[in-house]
Design a protein around this motif. Sequence first.
Motif, PDB file in Angstrom:
ATOM      1  N   GLY A 137      -4.053   7.500   8.926  1.00 27.26           N
ATOM      2  CA  GLY A 137      -4.590   7.709   7.589  1.00 27.26           C
ATOM      3  C   GLY A 137      -5.246   6.441   7.101  1.00 27.26           C
ATOM      4  O   GLY A 137      -5.359   5.451   7.822  1.00 27.26           O
ATOM      5  N   GLY A 138      -5.674   6.450   5.852  1.00 28.47           N
ATOM      6  CA  GLY A 138      -6.297   5.267   5.263  1.00 28.47           C
ATOM      7  C   GLY A 138      -7.807   5.286   5.344  1.00 28.47           C
ATOM      8  O   GLY A 138      -8.497   4.838   4.434  1.00 28.47           O
ATOM      9  N   ALA A 152       0.340   9.010  -1.191  1.00 26.55           N
ATOM     10  CA  ALA A 152      -0.043   9.033   0.226  1.00 26.55           C
ATOM     11  C   ALA A 152      -0.540  10.425   0.603  1.00 26.55           C
ATOM     12  O   ALA A 152      -1.434  10.952  -0.054  1.00 26.55           O
ATOM     13  CB  ALA A 152       1.071   8.527   1.126  1.00 26.55           C
ATOM     14  N   ALA A 153       0.035  11.069   1.603  1.00 25.45           N
ATOM     15  CA  ALA A 153      -0.600  12.232   2.227  1.00 25.45           C
ATOM     16  C   ALA A 153      -0.663  13.444   1.313  1.00 25.45           C
ATOM     17  O   ALA A 153       0.324  13.852   0.710  1.00 25.45           O
ATOM     18  CB  ALA A 153       0.146  12.603   3.505  1.00 25.45           C
ATOM     19  N   PHE A 207       0.707   3.989   1.582  1.00 24.98           N
ATOM     20  CA  PHE A 207       0.970   4.550   2.905  1.00 24.98           C
ATOM     21  C   PHE A 207       2.202   3.879   3.520  1.00 24.98           C
ATOM     22  O   PHE A 207       3.122   4.537   4.011  1.00 24.98           O
ATOM     23  CB  PHE A 207      -0.274   4.374   3.781  1.00 24.98           C
ATOM     24  CG  PHE A 207      -0.260   5.145   5.083  1.00 24.98           C
ATOM     25  CD1 PHE A 207       0.765   6.022   5.422  1.00 24.98           C
ATOM     26  CD2 PHE A 207      -1.305   4.991   5.986  1.00 24.98           C
ATOM     27  CE1 PHE A 207       0.758   6.724   6.618  1.00 24.98           C
ATOM     28  CE2 PHE A 207      -1.334   5.688   7.190  1.00 24.98           C
ATOM     29  CZ  PHE A 207      -0.297   6.547   7.507  1.00 24.98           C
ATOM     30  N   SER A 264      -6.630  -3.223   1.569  1.00 23.50           N
ATOM     31  CA  SER A 264      -6.457  -2.175   2.575  1.00 23.50           C
ATOM     32  C   SER A 264      -7.684  -2.039   3.473  1.00 23.50           C
ATOM     33  O   SER A 264      -7.875  -1.030   4.145  1.00 23.50           O
ATOM     34  CB  SER A 264      -6.147  -0.834   1.906  1.00 23.50           C
ATOM     35  OG  SER A 264      -7.149  -0.500   0.953  1.00 23.50           O
ATOM     36  N   THR A 319      -3.487   6.781  -3.320  1.00 16.25           N
ATOM     37  CA  THR A 319      -2.340   6.250  -4.053  1.00 16.25           C
ATOM     38  C   THR A 319      -1.894   7.273  -5.093  1.00 16.25           C
ATOM     39  O   THR A 319      -0.699   7.498  -5.285  1.00 16.25           O
ATOM     40  CB  THR A 319      -2.713   4.927  -4.741  1.00 16.25           C
ATOM     41  OG1 THR A 319      -3.235   4.022  -3.780  1.00 16.25           O
ATOM     42  CG2 THR A 319      -1.501   4.313  -5.413  1.00 16.25           C
ATOM     43  N   VAL A 347      -3.369   3.064  10.815  1.00 16.08           N
ATOM     44  CA  VAL A 347      -4.745   3.293  10.389  1.00 16.08           C
ATOM     45  C   VAL A 347      -5.617   3.344  11.635  1.00 16.08           C
ATOM     46  O   VAL A 347      -5.224   2.850  12.700  1.00 16.08           O
ATOM     47  CB  VAL A 347      -5.216   2.176   9.427  1.00 16.08           C
ATOM     48  CG1 VAL A 347      -4.489   2.259   8.099  1.00 16.08           C
ATOM     49  CG2 VAL A 347      -5.010   0.796  10.054  1.00 16.08           C
ATOM     50  N   HIS A 386       0.846  -1.195   0.000  1.00 18.19           N
ATOM     51  CA  HIS A 386       0.000   0.000   0.000  1.00 18.19           C
ATOM     52  C   HIS A 386       0.878   1.241   0.000  1.00 18.19           C
ATOM     53  O   HIS A 386       1.950   1.257   0.598  1.00 18.19           O
ATOM     54  CB  HIS A 386      -0.904  -0.012   1.234  1.00 18.19           C
ATOM     55  CG  HIS A 386      -1.994   1.005   1.199  1.00 18.19           C
ATOM     56  ND1 HIS A 386      -1.800   2.304   1.583  1.00 18.19           N
ATOM     57  CD2 HIS A 386      -3.300   0.912   0.820  1.00 18.19           C
ATOM     58  CE1 HIS A 386      -2.935   2.975   1.456  1.00 18.19           C
ATOM     59  NE2 HIS A 386      -3.859   2.163   0.997  1.00 18.19           N
TER      60      HIS A 386
END
Length: 629
Positions: free
Chosen positions: A384-385, A414-415, A261, A608, A410, A302, A259
């Motif tokens: 996150g997530g 990520a952020a 993240f 995820s 994605t 997460v 993933h």
Amino acid sequence: MWGTVTALCGAPPGVAPEGGRSLREFTVPPMATAPQVGGLADAVFDHALDDPRRIALCRKDASGRWHDVTAADFRDQVLALAKGLIADGVRFGDRVAIMARTRYEWTLFDFALWTIGAQPVPIYPTSSAEQVFWMLHDSEVTACVVEHEDHSMTIGSVVDRLPHLKRLWQLDTGALRALLALGETIDDEVVHRHRRAVTPESVATVIYTSGTTGRPKGCVITHANFMFETDMLISRWEPVFHSRPDDEASTLLFLPLAHVFGRMVEIAAIRGRVKLGHQPALSASALLPDLQSFRPTFILAVPYIFEKVFNAARRRAESEGKTGPFDKAVDIAVKYAEAVEQKAFGQGPGPSAALRMQHQFFEKTVYGKVREAMGGRVRHAMSGGSGMGRRLGLFFEGAGVTVFEGYGLTESTAAATANPPERTRYGTVGQPIPGTTVHIADDGEVWVRGGQIFSGYLNEPKATEAVLREGWLATGDIGALDEDGYLTITGRKKEILVTSGGKSVSPVALEERVRAHPLVAQCIVVGNDRPYIAALVTLDQEGVDHWLAMRGKPPLTPSELVRDPDLETEVRRAVVAANTLVSQAESIRTFRILAHQFTEEHGLLTPSLKLKRRAIEEAYEVEVDALYR
């Protein structure tokens, strides 16, 4: 206010931010200069040159003991593996799949592949044969790293349809040792010539989306995307990587490296000189012991992890007959954190003397034990997530662990946003990270622009055109920016339910509030083209077992559980609490408890852990129909 604002506007449809006013756009200026040359692997070699004895990683052996890996050691291992990969035929620009759990060898292969200009393609270890086939075929991988025989058999079942796949390396049969030995004949300079040919614009990886709807698409992410993302995060959040200013920063990576993240955490730790450990299981029973032995100073997780820590603490208190004091401690922590939050935004004086005394009273008996469950040294974390409940975030803040909630995809490496260290606003996903702009479109969709935005979808020009619009990423999420530039996500465009009466409902907030109950594992809200909103609920087995034991009830079978009136009453309380968030027309009118959880193995969750709504509604068509009789 730290950032750049464009026009104030009314809230998007269905969104009512505090105060009734929101921003259309908010920008945070960059805090670091994007590298003009080189790639991700350069950090490994630069750090080994600067500080060869620094502990860069920790590696756990079969007995559970952690062993330090210095910057020089890691550099040497990356170089040796890169030589082995070249010797075995991997070339600049080749794509190499990695199908494994989160482990030290994944990071080693990532940086060795980046050193020679190859492109790792992460594959979830739980992927089905057809999912594996599609990703390997679409990305035309030439080689694949797998963890064990089951993975080899999965790939073997589709290998006749993969003409580009030439090599398969299995970690538990000594593939790493064999590659290292093979590379002994290759000169170091051959590797360095490859490394010097890598530029920021070179493709670093192709990460396939989880595929909540439709076939997974390969997100093409460059070295520049990852360098921008991680360097901006490090520049803004590095001070909170430490428990104390003078200690060594360390983090335990337990998110899936398949993933984005988890991949971002891996790269940020290497680039930011944060000691990195790996833990392959996301379950609380496996993770919590490793948190206590590794003792990280900062974690990225997460919401599920924080929920598990909280629920475990409450079950322990209930087992000891201390439910009342624990619940009181939670209330005090939340009030204390709210007072701190209000002071940070100039809306109050901070915790009163009486509140500070109450807070101190619970420090050793409750808050310290919660922190000890995470290793004892964690004072800050990033989540996150998926969305994290405001009350849960406030509790951890009051218990001495500040959780910075963020948001990304994605496609944004990520952020894209995260709460800043000095002013965390719980219930939001924060402001844009440095160098990033967030824009709210006319229909409420969140658009993002910055150096972390991906290049596009592999072999999917039309899909790329649909989401990349003159430098902006159209995320598909609905949200609002408050007057300070903090983003709140309220749902996904494709997941908005419209009842037969024409009422639009975002299911996310309702689902998250129901799921906050310790007996609930999952919740899916339904009601598209139906007269009202309803829900399917699954149970958390650990929570249920504890609940039964505390009430002197015998163990019940799944079919008995769903008919237990006391348990139904508990779940109904969770639904009633969720309904306080919305109007009556948007509320959950009825629900059904299911005997079994939604699982990835049955095609109902993404790797995820996101709900596959269409698949769930099809699988439980009879149960959904029964909700409307």
